[in-house]
Design a protein around this motif. Structure first.
Motif, PDB file in Angstrom:
ATOM      1  N   ILE A   7       0.838  -1.207   0.000  1.00 47.92           N
ATOM      2  CA  ILE A   7       0.000   0.000   0.000  1.00 47.92           C
ATOM      3  C   ILE A   7       0.868   1.251   0.000  1.00 47.92           C
ATOM      4  N   ASP A   8       1.963   1.237   0.760  1.00 42.85           N
ATOM      5  CA  ASP A   8       2.867   2.395   0.777  1.00 42.85           C
ATOM      6  C   ASP A   8       3.520   2.605  -0.588  1.00 42.85           C
ATOM      7  N   GLU A   9       3.944   1.515  -1.219  1.00 46.38           N
ATOM      8  CA  GLU A   9       4.563   1.626  -2.543  1.00 46.38           C
ATOM      9  C   GLU A   9       3.560   2.142  -3.575  1.00 46.38           C
ATOM     10  N   ILE A  10       2.337   1.661  -3.501  1.00 49.86           N
ATOM     11  CA  ILE A  10       1.298   2.129  -4.417  1.00 49.86           C
ATOM     12  C   ILE A  10       1.001   3.605  -4.162  1.00 49.86           C
ATOM     13  N   GLY A  11       0.940   4.005  -2.905  1.00 52.63           N
ATOM     14  CA  GLY A  11       0.671   5.399  -2.550  1.00 52.63           C
ATOM     15  C   GLY A  11       1.748   6.350  -3.030  1.00 52.63           C
ATOM     16  N   ARG A  12       2.998   5.907  -3.063  1.00 51.72           N
ATOM     17  CA  ARG A  12       4.098   6.768  -3.498  1.00 51.72           C
ATOM     18  C   ARG A  12       4.158   6.929  -5.010  1.00 51.72           C
ATOM     19  N   SER A  13       3.542   6.022  -5.740  1.00 54.07           N
ATOM     20  CA  SER A  13       3.620   6.079  -7.204  1.00 54.07           C
ATOM     21  C   SER A  13       2.742   7.199  -7.758  1.00 54.07           C
ATOM     22  N   LYS A  14       3.036   7.616  -8.981  1.00 54.35           N
ATOM     23  CA  LYS A  14       2.238   8.665  -9.624  1.00 54.35           C
ATOM     24  C   LYS A  14       0.998   8.104 -10.301  1.00 54.35           C
ATOM     25  N   HIS A  15       1.097   6.898 -10.864  1.00 54.57           N
ATOM     26  CA  HIS A  15      -0.006   6.299 -11.605  1.00 54.57           C
ATOM     27  C   HIS A  15      -0.159   4.835 -11.200  1.00 54.57           C
ATOM     28  N   VAL A  16      -1.385   4.351 -11.282  1.00 54.07           N
ATOM     29  CA  VAL A  16      -1.644   2.929 -11.091  1.00 54.07           C
ATOM     30  C   VAL A  16      -2.535   2.433 -12.221  1.00 54.07           C
ATOM     31  N   SER A  17      -2.405   1.157 -12.497  1.00 52.25           N
ATOM     32  CA  SER A  17      -3.273   0.509 -13.468  1.00 52.25           C
ATOM     33  C   SER A  17      -4.426  -0.100 -12.677  1.00 52.25           C
ATOM     34  N   LEU A  18      -5.627   0.388 -12.925  1.00 54.07           N
ATOM     35  CA  LEU A  18      -6.821  -0.112 -12.253  1.00 54.07           C
ATOM     36  C   LEU A  18      -7.479  -1.120 -13.190  1.00 54.07           C
ATOM     37  N   VAL A  19      -7.500  -2.383 -12.775  1.00 52.23           N
ATOM     38  CA  VAL A  19      -8.070  -3.441 -13.602  1.00 52.23           C
ATOM     39  C   VAL A  19      -9.454  -3.776 -13.071  1.00 52.23           C
ATOM     40  N   SER A  20     -10.461  -3.593 -13.935  1.00 54.63           N
ATOM     41  CA  SER A  20     -11.828  -4.009 -13.619  1.00 54.63           C
ATOM     42  C   SER A  20     -12.199  -5.097 -14.621  1.00 54.63           C
ATOM     43  N   TYR A  21     -13.306  -5.778 -14.378  1.00 57.80           N
ATOM     44  CA  TYR A  21     -13.632  -6.964 -15.169  1.00 57.80           C
ATOM     45  C   TYR A  21     -14.974  -6.829 -15.885  1.00 57.80           C
ATOM     46  N   ARG A  22     -14.985  -7.231 -17.148  1.00 57.11           N
ATOM     47  CA  ARG A  22     -16.214  -7.241 -17.944  1.00 57.11           C
ATOM     48  C   ARG A  22     -17.126  -8.375 -17.483  1.00 57.11           C
TER      49      ARG A  22
END
Length: 126
Positions: free
Chosen positions: A4-19
């Protein structure tokens, strides 16, 4: 350091949702972390919002601006929910604090009185 800390420090994330058929759809997004939640703001009528309302399971991975994921990038699975107007306003303020481009875009839209589509925030519990 936790995922969670590593994700919070990043500028962008890939959000994967499902069809409906289970096919994953990845979208690079700006984000802000708050505790064990990740906040994202998007257009209310976007496909990712529709997919999340149907299936709240999502995957979040650190990526670059174009959505490219490096080998070994931190990944977390979570449950997403669409926030109400108050939650959306709070998330927009937090995003504006983190991203200068967001502040500039919001200021410019107000200056020239651009009509913007309704926005909604998504909270992902990791």
């Amino acid at each position: 350091m936790s995922v969670i800390d590593e994700i919070g420090r990043s500028k962008h994330v890939s959000l994967v949702s499902y069809r409906k058929d289970g096919t994953p759809v990845a979208t690079p997004v700006w984000h802000v972390t708050e505790g064990n939640e990740l906040l994202v703001v998007t257009e209310a009528r976007s496909w990712k919002v529709r997919r999340i309302r149907r299936n709240p399971t999502v995957e979040v991975t650190v990526c670059d601006l174009r959505g490219r994921i490096k080998t070994g990038a931190p990944t977390a699975t979570g449950t997403a929910r669409v926030l109400d107007e108050a939650g959306t306003a709070a998330a927009r303020q937090k995003l504006a604090k983190k991203y200068v481009s967001s502040r500039i875009g919001n200021w410019f839209a107000r200056l020239v009185r651009l009509r913007r589509p309704p926005l909604v925030a998504i909270a992902v519990t990791l």
